[in-house]
Design a protein around this motif. Structure first.
Motif, mmCIF file in Angstrom:
data_model
loop_
_atom_site.group_PDB
_atom_site.id
_atom_site.type_symbol
_atom_site.label_atom_id
_atom_site.label_comp_id
_atom_site.label_asym_id
_atom_site.label_seq_id
_atom_site.Cartn_x
_atom_site.Cartn_y
_atom_site.Cartn_z
ATOM 1 N N LEU A 115 37.702 11.232 10.199
ATOM 2 C CA LEU A 115 36.873 10.373 9.346
ATOM 3 C C LEU A 115 36.486 11.043 8.024
ATOM 4 O O LEU A 115 35.756 12.026 7.999
ATOM 5 C CB LEU A 115 35.614 9.975 10.118
ATOM 6 N N LEU A 116 36.982 10.447 6.950
ATOM 7 C CA LEU A 116 36.627 10.913 5.602
ATOM 8 C C LEU A 116 36.077 9.721 4.831
ATOM 9 O O LEU A 116 36.718 8.674 4.748
ATOM 10 C CB LEU A 116 37.871 11.459 4.892
ATOM 11 N N LEU A 117 34.878 9.890 4.277
ATOM 12 C CA LEU A 117 34.273 8.826 3.467
ATOM 13 C C LEU A 117 34.648 9.042 2.006
ATOM 14 O O LEU A 117 34.805 10.177 1.560
ATOM 15 C CB LEU A 117 32.746 8.851 3.611
ATOM 16 N N MET A 118 34.775 7.941 1.286
ATOM 17 C CA MET A 118 35.070 8.019 -0.151
ATOM 18 C C MET A 118 34.296 6.918 -0.849
ATOM 19 O O MET A 118 34.016 5.875 -0.250
ATOM 20 C CB MET A 118 36.551 7.804 -0.411
ATOM 21 N N SER A 119 34.005 7.149 -2.122
ATOM 22 C CA SER A 119 33.251 6.141 -2.865
ATOM 23 C C SER A 119 33.391 6.369 -4.367
ATOM 24 O O SER A 119 33.799 7.451 -4.802
ATOM 25 C CB SER A 119 31.780 6.215 -2.465
ATOM 26 N N ASP A 120 33.033 5.330 -5.129
ATOM 27 C CA ASP A 120 32.922 5.492 -6.584
ATOM 28 C C ASP A 120 31.444 5.418 -6.989
ATOM 29 O O ASP A 120 31.128 5.244 -8.157
ATOM 30 C CB ASP A 120 33.745 4.432 -7.334
ATOM 31 N N ASP A 121 30.553 5.526 -6.010
ATOM 32 C CA ASP A 121 29.112 5.471 -6.261
ATOM 33 C C ASP A 121 28.578 6.913 -6.241
ATOM 34 O O ASP A 121 28.395 7.501 -5.159
ATOM 35 C CB ASP A 121 28.463 4.617 -5.154
ATOM 36 N N ALA A 143 25.713 8.218 -6.839
ATOM 37 C CA ALA A 143 24.427 8.454 -6.165
ATOM 38 C C ALA A 143 24.635 8.537 -4.654
ATOM 39 O O ALA A 143 24.033 9.371 -3.968
ATOM 40 C CB ALA A 143 23.450 7.329 -6.501
ATOM 41 N N PHE A 144 25.533 7.702 -4.130
ATOM 42 C CA PHE A 144 25.837 7.713 -2.692
ATOM 43 C C PHE A 144 26.508 9.039 -2.304
ATOM 44 O O PHE A 144 26.126 9.679 -1.315
ATOM 45 C CB PHE A 144 26.766 6.534 -2.371
ATOM 46 N N ILE A 145 27.471 9.463 -3.116
ATOM 47 C CA ILE A 145 28.183 10.713 -2.814
ATOM 48 C C ILE A 145 27.187 11.874 -2.816
ATOM 49 O O ILE A 145 27.170 12.704 -1.913
ATOM 50 C CB ILE A 145 29.310 10.965 -3.849
ATOM 51 N N GLY A 196 27.153 10.824 10.921
ATOM 52 C CA GLY A 196 25.968 10.100 11.388
ATOM 53 C C GLY A 196 26.362 9.354 12.663
ATOM 54 O O GLY A 196 27.049 9.892 13.528
ATOM 55 N N ALA A 197 25.991 8.092 12.747
ATOM 56 C CA ALA A 197 26.340 7.304 13.934
ATOM 57 C C ALA A 197 27.577 6.428 13.693
ATOM 58 O O ALA A 197 27.881 5.548 14.487
ATOM 59 C CB ALA A 197 25.145 6.442 14.339
ATOM 60 N N LEU A 198 28.272 6.670 12.597
ATOM 61 C CA LEU A 198 29.508 5.916 12.309
ATOM 62 C C LEU A 198 30.692 6.684 12.885
ATOM 63 O O LEU A 198 30.976 7.810 12.452
ATOM 64 C CB LEU A 198 29.688 5.750 10.794
ATOM 65 N N THR A 199 31.360 6.090 13.858
ATOM 66 C CA THR A 199 32.448 6.808 14.533
ATOM 67 C C THR A 199 33.808 6.257 14.107
ATOM 68 O O THR A 199 33.952 5.088 13.766
ATOM 69 C CB THR A 199 32.329 6.690 16.068
ATOM 70 N N LEU A 200 34.781 7.130 14.197
ATOM 71 C CA LEU A 200 36.165 6.745 13.908
ATOM 72 C C LEU A 200 36.614 5.666 14.887
ATOM 73 O O LEU A 200 37.344 4.737 14.531
ATOM 74 C CB LEU A 200 37.036 8.001 14.056
ATOM 75 N N GLU A 201 36.144 5.784 16.122
ATOM 76 C CA GLU A 201 36.519 4.831 17.165
ATOM 77 C C GLU A 201 36.082 3.404 16.794
ATOM 78 O O GLU A 201 36.856 2.457 16.935
ATOM 79 C CB GLU A 201 35.869 5.259 18.473
ATOM 80 N N GLN A 202 34.837 3.268 16.277
ATOM 81 C CA GLN A 202 34.345 1.934 15.877
ATOM 82 C C GLN A 202 35.241 1.317 14.812
ATOM 83 O O GLN A 202 35.413 0.111 14.756
ATOM 84 C CB GLN A 202 32.961 2.041 15.226
ATOM 85 N N LEU A 203 35.768 2.163 13.934
ATOM 86 C CA LEU A 203 36.513 1.652 12.774
ATOM 87 C C LEU A 203 37.953 1.303 13.153
ATOM 88 O O LEU A 203 38.608 0.524 12.452
ATOM 89 C CB LEU A 203 36.490 2.680 11.644
ATOM 90 N N GLU A 209 31.176 -1.830 5.144
ATOM 91 C CA GLU A 209 30.238 -2.902 4.844
ATOM 92 C C GLU A 209 28.810 -2.390 5.104
ATOM 93 O O GLU A 209 28.640 -1.325 5.712
ATOM 94 C CB GLU A 209 30.559 -4.123 5.710
ATOM 95 N N PRO A 210 27.784 -3.161 4.665
ATOM 96 C CA PRO A 210 26.402 -2.650 4.801
ATOM 97 C C PRO A 210 26.039 -2.206 6.220
ATOM 98 O O PRO A 210 25.342 -1.202 6.393
ATOM 99 C CB PRO A 210 25.563 -3.847 4.349
ATOM 100 N N HIS A 211 26.555 -2.897 7.250
ATOM 101 C CA HIS A 211 26.177 -2.465 8.614
ATOM 102 C C HIS A 211 26.796 -1.114 8.965
ATOM 103 O O HIS A 211 26.241 -0.342 9.745
ATOM 104 C CB HIS A 211 26.543 -3.541 9.661
ATOM 105 N N HIS A 212 27.943 -0.783 8.362
ATOM 106 C CA HIS A 212 28.508 0.557 8.569
ATOM 107 C C HIS A 212 27.657 1.599 7.833
ATOM 108 O O HIS A 212 27.376 2.672 8.359
ATOM 109 C CB HIS A 212 29.923 0.649 7.982
ATOM 110 N N LEU A 213 27.290 1.256 6.596
ATOM 111 C CA LEU A 213 26.543 2.225 5.776
ATOM 112 C C LEU A 213 25.205 2.564 6.423
ATOM 113 O O LEU A 213 24.734 3.699 6.345
ATOM 114 C CB LEU A 213 26.341 1.680 4.355
ATOM 115 N N ALA A 214 24.618 1.558 7.089
ATOM 116 C CA ALA A 214 23.332 1.803 7.759
ATOM 117 C C ALA A 214 23.491 2.874 8.839
ATOM 118 O O ALA A 214 22.574 3.666 9.084
ATOM 119 C CB ALA A 214 22.814 0.507 8.373
#
Ligand code: URA
Length: 242
Positions: free
Chosen positions: A112-118, A120-122, A210-217, A228-233
């Motif tokens: 799991l690797l997160l990426m963004s163009d935001d 502030a988030f990074i 955090g609580a975001l797992t590769l399995e969920q995705l 989506e917002p529920h993932h980000l939470a």
């Protein structure tokens, strides 16, 4: 949200130069609410906007938040030197946005690797103050012993670190497999901690942030999705039991 002209909207979403976006619009390629819109100067509210282009419906995304199941032999660096960069795995549209990985995984680490163009988030995700736990599955060269787990939980001293670093959680998954949860994101941290504890990391996968797992995705290696917002939470959640 705010209003933008349609050509700027398309450009902001990564569909190419403003000139190219204007030609897509005047050629009648863009529909909003089922109607072709040929006037690129029309100002449109971007909040909740969806438009159709190339037989697909696209929601307007002010920023993008992406999860990639990183395969081995891809580098997280923006200027990769020995292997292709992870950004090459994303769509062409993404290449028009200033997307960066959130932290880094080694070229041979998968998962799991997160990426963004935001920005502030990074920044927030990478900040040590946030204490976002990262979960790894490590394959070890030597069998996982109780003593190894005790050492990793108790803290091991790495070169260049002022104090010992300890795993938040450490579980034996199989004879040569260990789940290790870290709060920090130091350079080669899992590999160096295992080496400092007298073992060797033969393979490494990040299975959760955090609580975001590769399995969920449910992503195959090399696949990615928008978060989506529920993932980000879930990224701000502590792990169960912490
Ligand atoms: N720890 C490592 O050693 N490597 C990674 O890629 C991530 C954590």
């Amino acid at each position: 949200m705010s209003k933008l002209t349609l050509d700027r909207i398309l450009q902001s979403q990564g569909f190419g130069t403003r000139k190219w976006c204007r030609s897509l619009i005047t050629d009648g390629e863009v529909r909003i609410a089922g109607e072709v819109v040929r006037d690129y100067r029309v100002a449109i509210e971007t909040g909740g906007l969806e438009f159709e282009l190339f037989d697909e419906t696209w929601p307007f995304r002010e920023h993008v938040y992406i999860a990639l199941n990183k395969p081995a032999n891809f580098e997280c660096s923006r200027k990769p030197s020995h292997h292709p960069g992870v950004l090459t795995l994303l769509s062409e549209q993404c290449s028009w946005r200033d997307i960066q990985p959130v932290g880094r995984l080694d070229h041979d680490t998968t998962g799991l690797l997160l990426m963004s163009d935001d920005g502030a988030f990074i920044h927030a995700q990478s900040s040590p103050k946030r204490h976002v736990p990262k979960v790894y599955a490590a394959t070890t060269q030597e069998a996982v012993s109780d003593a190894l787990i005790a050492q990793l939980l108790g803290g091991v001293q790495l070169h260049d670190e002022p104090a010992p670093l300890a795993a938040l959680v450490c579980n034996r998954l199989a004879e040569h497999q260990l789940e290790i949860v870290l709060e920090q994101g130091k350079y080669h941290q899992v590999k160096r901690m295992l080496a400092a504890a007298g073992n060797h990391c033969a393979a490494l996968q990040r299975t959760a942030v955090g609580a975001l797992t590769l399995e969920q995705l449910d992503l195959e290696p090399g696949e990615w999705c928008y978060l989506e917002p529920h993932h980000l939470a879930l990224l701000t959640d502590r792990l169960p039991g912490q």
